[in-house]
Design a protein around this motif. Structure first.
Motif, PDB file in Angstrom:
ATOM      1  N   SER A 135     -33.155  24.809 -31.643  1.00  0.00           N
ATOM      2  CA  SER A 135     -32.249  25.964 -31.695  1.00  0.00           C
ATOM      3  C   SER A 135     -31.846  26.289 -30.259  1.00  0.00           C
ATOM      4  O   SER A 135     -32.438  25.750 -29.306  1.00  0.00           O
ATOM      5  N   GLY A 136     -30.886  27.193 -30.131  1.00  0.00           N
ATOM      6  CA  GLY A 136     -30.529  27.645 -28.788  1.00  0.00           C
ATOM      7  C   GLY A 136     -31.713  28.330 -28.126  1.00  0.00           C
ATOM      8  O   GLY A 136     -31.975  28.141 -26.939  1.00  0.00           O
ATOM      9  N   MET A 137     -32.454  29.134 -28.896  1.00  0.00           N
ATOM     10  CA  MET A 137     -33.603  29.840 -28.322  1.00  0.00           C
ATOM     11  C   MET A 137     -34.695  28.861 -27.889  1.00  0.00           C
ATOM     12  O   MET A 137     -35.404  29.114 -26.914  1.00  0.00           O
TER      13      MET A 137
ATOM     14  N   TYR B  89     -27.711  37.175 -24.473  1.00  0.00           N
ATOM     15  CA  TYR B  89     -28.080  37.203 -25.891  1.00  0.00           C
ATOM     16  C   TYR B  89     -29.445  37.908 -26.004  1.00  0.00           C
ATOM     17  O   TYR B  89     -30.382  37.557 -25.282  1.00  0.00           O
TER      18      TYR B  89
ATOM     19  N   GLU C  57     -25.600  34.495 -18.109  1.00  0.00           N
ATOM     20  CA  GLU C  57     -24.697  34.223 -19.215  1.00  0.00           C
ATOM     21  C   GLU C  57     -23.335  34.716 -18.747  1.00  0.00           C
ATOM     22  O   GLU C  57     -23.186  35.874 -18.370  1.00  0.00           O
TER      23      GLU C  57
ATOM     24  N   ASN D 108     -22.697  38.559 -22.955  1.00  0.00           N
ATOM     25  CA  ASN D 108     -22.679  38.735 -24.412  1.00  0.00           C
ATOM     26  C   ASN D 108     -23.203  40.120 -24.761  1.00  0.00           C
ATOM     27  O   ASN D 108     -24.398  40.348 -24.573  1.00  0.00           O
TER      28      ASN D 108
ATOM     29  N   ASP E  78     -26.386  29.981 -19.507  1.00  0.00           N
ATOM     30  CA  ASP E  78     -26.102  29.904 -20.940  1.00  0.00           C
ATOM     31  C   ASP E  78     -24.575  29.809 -21.068  1.00  0.00           C
ATOM     32  O   ASP E  78     -23.859  30.777 -20.811  1.00  0.00           O
TER      33      ASP E  78
ATOM     34  N   THR F 198     -22.880  29.038 -23.813  1.00  0.00           N
ATOM     35  CA  THR F 198     -22.527  29.030 -25.237  1.00  0.00           C
ATOM     36  C   THR F 198     -21.136  29.613 -25.495  1.00  0.00           C
ATOM     37  O   THR F 198     -20.365  29.065 -26.278  1.00  0.00           O
TER      38      THR F 198
ATOM     39  N   MET G  34     -27.348  25.475 -20.599  1.00  0.00           N
ATOM     40  CA  MET G  34     -27.838  25.448 -21.984  1.00  0.00           C
ATOM     41  C   MET G  34     -26.748  25.928 -22.922  1.00  0.00           C
ATOM     42  O   MET G  34     -25.837  26.669 -22.538  1.00  0.00           O
TER      43      MET G  34
ATOM     44  N   SER H 252     -26.338  27.160 -27.198  1.00  0.00           N
ATOM     45  CA  SER H 252     -26.697  27.222 -28.601  1.00  0.00           C
ATOM     46  C   SER H 252     -25.619  26.382 -29.282  1.00  0.00           C
ATOM     47  O   SER H 252     -24.464  26.817 -29.390  1.00  0.00           O
TER      48      SER H 252
ATOM     49  N   THR I  17     -25.412  25.769 -32.229  1.00  0.00           N
ATOM     50  CA  THR I  17     -25.139  26.455 -33.485  1.00  0.00           C
ATOM     51  C   THR I  17     -23.725  27.038 -33.489  1.00  0.00           C
ATOM     52  O   THR I  17     -23.135  27.257 -34.550  1.00  0.00           O
ATOM     53  N   LYS I  18     -23.197  27.293 -32.294  1.00  0.00           N
ATOM     54  CA  LYS I  18     -21.914  27.996 -32.146  1.00  0.00           C
ATOM     55  C   LYS I  18     -20.762  26.985 -32.081  1.00  0.00           C
ATOM     56  O   LYS I  18     -20.578  26.232 -32.996  1.00  0.00           O
TER      57      LYS I  18
ATOM     58  N   GLY J 272     -29.073  24.532 -33.620  1.00  0.00           N
ATOM     59  CA  GLY J 272     -29.584  23.612 -32.604  1.00  0.00           C
ATOM     60  C   GLY J 272     -29.226  24.085 -31.210  1.00  0.00           C
ATOM     61  O   GLY J 272     -28.365  24.945 -31.032  1.00  0.00           O
TER      62      GLY J 272
ATOM     63  N   LEU K   8     -21.037  32.857 -33.664  1.00  0.00           N
ATOM     64  CA  LEU K   8     -19.729  32.847 -33.003  1.00  0.00           C
ATOM     65  C   LEU K   8     -19.271  31.412 -32.774  1.00  0.00           C
ATOM     66  O   LEU K   8     -20.047  30.469 -32.898  1.00  0.00           O
TER      67      LEU K   8
HETATM   68  N1  PLP Z   1     -27.223  32.190 -26.477  1.00  0.00           N
HETATM   69  C1  PLP Z   1     -26.178  32.822 -27.008  1.00  0.00           C
HETATM   70  C2  PLP Z   1     -25.053  33.256 -26.130  1.00  0.00           C
HETATM   71  C3  PLP Z   1     -26.148  33.090 -28.373  1.00  0.00           C
HETATM   72  O1  PLP Z   1     -25.102  33.757 -28.892  1.00  0.00           O
HETATM   73  C4  PLP Z   1     -27.234  32.680 -29.184  1.00  0.00           C
HETATM   74  C5  PLP Z   1     -27.242  32.961 -30.641  1.00  0.00           C
HETATM   75  O2  PLP Z   1     -26.484  33.751 -31.132  1.00  0.00           O
HETATM   76  C6  PLP Z   1     -28.305  32.010 -28.582  1.00  0.00           C
HETATM   77  C7  PLP Z   1     -28.272  31.781 -27.233  1.00  0.00           C
HETATM   78  C8  PLP Z   1     -29.463  31.543 -29.411  1.00  0.00           C
HETATM   79  O3  PLP Z   1     -29.107  30.421 -30.138  1.00  0.00           O
HETATM   80  P1  PLP Z   1     -29.781  30.006 -31.544  1.00  0.00           P
HETATM   81  O4  PLP Z   1     -29.441  31.058 -32.540  1.00  0.00           O
HETATM   82  O5  PLP Z   1     -29.175  28.669 -31.828  1.00  0.00           O
HETATM   83  O6  PLP Z   1     -31.246  29.924 -31.324  1.00  0.00           O
END
Ligand code: PLP
Length: 398
Positions: free
Chosen positions: A85-87, A111, A157, A161, A186, A188, A206, A208, A210-211, A221, A342
């Motif tokens: 995951s991103g985290m 985030y 970031e 965010n 970050d 993302t 890095m 996420s 997932t976005k 991821g 997002l």
């Molecule tokens: N960084 C940002 C900017 C995010 O918006 C998010 C999730 O919303 C994350 C990190 C964490 O990613 P993940 O939900 O894939 O663990």
């Protein structure tokens, strides 16, 4: 394939990491936890190798490797490491760079969990890790905070965010390098299509995935991209040895999604500018922030050839009538989806103070500009007139 470095963004997104002249155009999904050794000597040789290929899927998987090569090519890094995951990616970076009693400097409106795991979780408390999360668009304040002798990393970031404040990455990289500490970004919100922090001096990027890298809200991821081989090895060990790896099936979804990243971002950004202008001129909107407005405080960092090559697809605003006004809008939208996340093809809207950033204490949230009426909007690829019509009908009901 021809040298990746000579290809344009979309060609890399399609071809980097996997390009064949026969057989299936897409790599088969390698759903196997373990691999056969030819004989004992072969097993010993594979264990002794640096890449640990063909041993066990936590150490190496071909679908993850394809994705890692693609993302490393798009961010122009030495190498990438995919994560569950991103985290998991954020945490792997923290674990690699922080040590007991160290101090981290970060953007105040990162985030939520990227901040709260440092400030609230027992693990880092036990380690005695301290932090300064601040408005990193204020470069002098970053320099001052990073002077703390035990500062071990800077985590940015940008855009932040959900406040959309933009930090000058090259200036912060100078501060980090003067202090000999890594700068982790970050990326993302922008995706590699709009911003490449390694080229601006950052050490690690890095995402996420997932976005916008995945783009279709169908997989979770993350990924870390390292500038140097040394950082790459450190981060790969941090991920692999602690187990937060990506599954081959999710890697396959990301390998498909990332191919259209450039096309999607262009469309989402064009839609975002139209919706931002529409909302700005709507009499029920109290305030709005979008990096595409000429009066954005860091407008000089945005545009072709600059830090952020375009304004992106994220905007924030408040409805007149404060919290109640914003909630009435959110509850009346029909096409726009009320959901966190997002950067995907579908337009999503959410309320950070009660959702993504609910874990940040109220006082800190307010300091970071996350007001009770703030709504975060991620614009998708729908027909923009349909999006406008949806906002129009929902705002009529506010
Ligand atoms: N960084 C940002 C900017 C995010 O918006 C998010 C999730 O919303 C994350 C990190 C964490 O990613 P993940 O939900 O894939 O663990």
């Amino acid at each position: 394939m021809s040298d990746n470095n000579k290809l344009g963004f979309n060609s890399k997104a399609v071809h980097a990491g996997y390009h064949v002249q026969s057989g299936p155009v897409n790599p088969p999904v390698e759903r196997s936890s373990t691999y056969v050794f030819d004989n004992c000597e072969d097993g010993a040789r594979r264990f002794a190798s640096a890449d640990k290929k063909g041993i066990y899927s936590r150490l190496y998987n071909s679908n993850c490797e394809t994705l890692e090569k693609k993302i490393a090519a798009l961010e122009d890094g030495f190498g990438a490491i995919t994560t569950a995951s991103g985290m998991a990616a954020v945490e792997a970076a923290y674990f690699a760079f922080l040590e007991p009693a160290s101090h981290i400097v970060g953007t105040n409106s990162v985030y939520g969990p990227s901040r709260s795991i440092i400030e609230k979780e027992e693990f880092y408390k036990k380690w005695g890790v301290s932090s300064t999360f601040l408005d990193t668009s204020d470069i002098d304040a970053v320099r001052k905070a990073a002077q703390t002798p035990n500062t071990r990393m800077i985590f940015l970031e940008s855009p932040a965010n959900p406040t959309l404040a933009i930090t000058d990455i090259a200036k912060v990289a100078e501060i980090a390098h003067d202090l000999d500490i890594p700068l982790v970004i970050d990326n993302t919100f922008c995706s590699p299509y709009l911003q490449n922090p390694l080229a601006l001096g950052a050490d690690v990027v890095m995402h996420s995935m997932t976005k916008s890298i995945g783009g279709h809200a169908n997989a979770v991821g993350g990924v870390l991209v390292a500038k140097t081989e040394e950082l790459y090895r450190l981060l790969r060990n941090s991920v692999v040895n602690r187990g937060g790896i990506l599954s081959p099936d999710c890697a396959d979804l990301f390998n498909t999604g990332v191919k259209t990243l450039g096309l999607r971002m262009e469309r989402m950004q064009a839609n975002a500018q139209v919706i931002a202008d529409f909302l700005k001129n709507h009499d029920k909107i109290g305030w709005i922030k979008y990096p595409g407005f000429a009066d954005h405080p860091q407008a000089d960092l945005i545009g072709p050839g600059r830090q952020m090559r375009g304004p992106g697809c994220m905007l924030t605003f408040g409805v007149k009538g404060g919290y109640e006004g914003s909630m009435a809008l959110l509850n009346n939208l029909k096409l726009v989806i009320l959901a966190v996340s997002l950067g995907g093809v579908e337009t999503l809207i959410q309320h950070p103070a009660s959702m993504t950033h609910a874990g940040v204490p109220e006082e800190e949230r307010v300091k970071a500009g996350i007001s009770a009426d703030l709504v975060r909007l991620s614009i998708g690829i729908e027909d923009v007139d349909d999006l406008k019509a949806d906002f129009e009908q929902a705002l009529d009901k506010v």
